[in-house]
Design a protein around this motif. Structure first.
Motif, PDB file in Angstrom:
ATOM      1  N   ASP A   2      26.375  21.587  71.002  1.00  0.00           N
ATOM      2  CA  ASP A   2      26.940  20.255  71.204  1.00  0.00           C
ATOM      3  C   ASP A   2      26.775  19.439  69.918  1.00  0.00           C
ATOM      4  O   ASP A   2      25.643  19.154  69.493  1.00  0.00           O
ATOM      5  CB  ASP A   2      26.221  19.583  72.377  1.00  0.00           C
ATOM      6  CG  ASP A   2      26.757  18.202  72.705  1.00  0.00           C
ATOM      7  OD1 ASP A   2      27.628  17.686  71.975  1.00  0.00           O
ATOM      8  OD2 ASP A   2      26.294  17.634  73.711  1.00  0.00           O
ATOM      9  N   LYS A   3      27.904  19.090  69.292  1.00  0.00           N
ATOM     10  CA  LYS A   3      27.854  18.359  68.024  1.00  0.00           C
ATOM     11  C   LYS A   3      27.146  17.014  68.147  1.00  0.00           C
ATOM     12  O   LYS A   3      26.553  16.540  67.188  1.00  0.00           O
ATOM     13  CB  LYS A   3      29.265  18.156  67.467  1.00  0.00           C
ATOM     14  CG  LYS A   3      29.871  19.437  66.968  1.00  0.00           C
ATOM     15  CD  LYS A   3      31.092  19.330  66.085  1.00  0.00           C
ATOM     16  CE  LYS A   3      32.071  18.279  66.321  1.00  0.00           C
ATOM     17  NZ  LYS A   3      33.274  18.410  65.479  1.00  0.00           N
ATOM     18  N   SER A   4      27.176  16.398  69.312  1.00  0.00           N
ATOM     19  CA  SER A   4      26.559  15.083  69.484  1.00  0.00           C
ATOM     20  C   SER A   4      25.038  15.149  69.415  1.00  0.00           C
ATOM     21  O   SER A   4      24.384  14.130  69.249  1.00  0.00           O
ATOM     22  CB  SER A   4      26.995  14.457  70.808  1.00  0.00           C
ATOM     23  OG  SER A   4      26.436  15.160  71.899  1.00  0.00           O
ATOM     24  N   LYS A   5      24.471  16.346  69.509  1.00  0.00           N
ATOM     25  CA  LYS A   5      23.010  16.486  69.482  1.00  0.00           C
ATOM     26  C   LYS A   5      22.489  16.897  68.103  1.00  0.00           C
ATOM     27  O   LYS A   5      21.300  17.125  67.935  1.00  0.00           O
ATOM     28  CB  LYS A   5      22.577  17.508  70.533  1.00  0.00           C
ATOM     29  CG  LYS A   5      22.882  17.026  71.940  1.00  0.00           C
ATOM     30  CD  LYS A   5      22.207  17.897  72.977  1.00  0.00           C
ATOM     31  CE  LYS A   5      22.199  17.185  74.292  1.00  0.00           C
ATOM     32  NZ  LYS A   5      23.081  17.525  75.280  1.00  0.00           N
ATOM     33  N   ALA A   8      21.648  13.268  62.288  1.00  0.00           N
ATOM     34  CA  ALA A   8      22.597  12.618  61.381  1.00  0.00           C
ATOM     35  C   ALA A   8      22.677  13.286  60.008  1.00  0.00           C
ATOM     36  O   ALA A   8      23.771  13.431  59.457  1.00  0.00           O
ATOM     37  CB  ALA A   8      22.248  11.145  61.220  1.00  0.00           C
ATOM     38  N   ALA A  11      24.710  16.502  60.649  1.00  0.00           N
ATOM     39  CA  ALA A  11      25.901  16.458  61.513  1.00  0.00           C
ATOM     40  C   ALA A  11      27.201  16.756  60.773  1.00  0.00           C
ATOM     41  O   ALA A  11      28.045  17.513  61.271  1.00  0.00           O
ATOM     42  CB  ALA A  11      25.988  15.099  62.203  1.00  0.00           C
ATOM     43  N   GLY A  15      28.901  20.107  61.651  1.00  0.00           N
ATOM     44  CA  GLY A  15      30.115  19.754  62.388  1.00  0.00           C
ATOM     45  C   GLY A  15      31.366  20.322  61.729  1.00  0.00           C
ATOM     46  O   GLY A  15      32.268  20.813  62.411  1.00  0.00           O
TER      47      GLY A  15
END
Length: 155
Positions: A2-5, A8, A11, A15
């Motif tokens: 899951d990219k949202s996890k 920063a 990412a 991503g």
């Protein structure tokens, strides 16, 4: 994954690689779903180009950024390098004769092989990089610039 996890500072790099993975997987499905031989050839050549650019970015920028972080990551990088070489051999066979009788077989093996590589990369390598808190901000910028350069060369 899951990219949202993804943290920063990792990412953008992870991503971008995951976006490449998703794009190629869609093309694998499109190849499988079409019965048109000309379309299969076109899809196969697009996949070969995308995978070649992706592998180059990983080998030149991403993998070296992770090398030496830990023995477990180094072992995964060694395996990934071998997997890349096998994929390159299949890509060469496809590009050499994209209209040939072996297109379907070569592409099927390539798609299975790359799908396995993606699972390992996202399921193991990326998780280890996250756990090791490797800062990939500069890596992301370098990868994006190199990808743009490679895409222009192949256009």
């Amino acid at each position: 994954m899951d990219k949202s996890k993804i943290p920063a500072d990792q990412a953008e790099a992870l991503g971008a690689l995951m976006d490449d993975h998703r794009a190629v997987k869609k093309l694998f499905k499109a190849f499988k779903d079409t019965g048109d031989r000309h379309e299969k050839k076109s899809i196969a050549l697009e996949v070969c180009q995308q995978l070649t650019v992706h592998a180059t970015i990983e080998e030149e920028i991403f993998y070296p950024a992770l090398r030496g972080v830990g023995d477990d990551i180094d072992d995964m990088l060694d395996e990934a390098q071998v997997e890349h070489q096998v994929a390159k051999d299949l890509i060469a066979a496809i590009e050499e004769d994209p209209a040939g009788d072996m297109l379907e077989a070569n592409f099927t093996v390539l798609s299975e092989y790359v799908s396995h590589h993606i699972e390992e990369e996202e399921g193991e390598l990326f998780k280890h990089a996250i756990k090791a808190k490797v800062n990939l901000r500069d890596v992301a910028a370098a990868m994006a610039a190199r990808k743009e350069e490679l895409m222009q060369q192949t256009a």
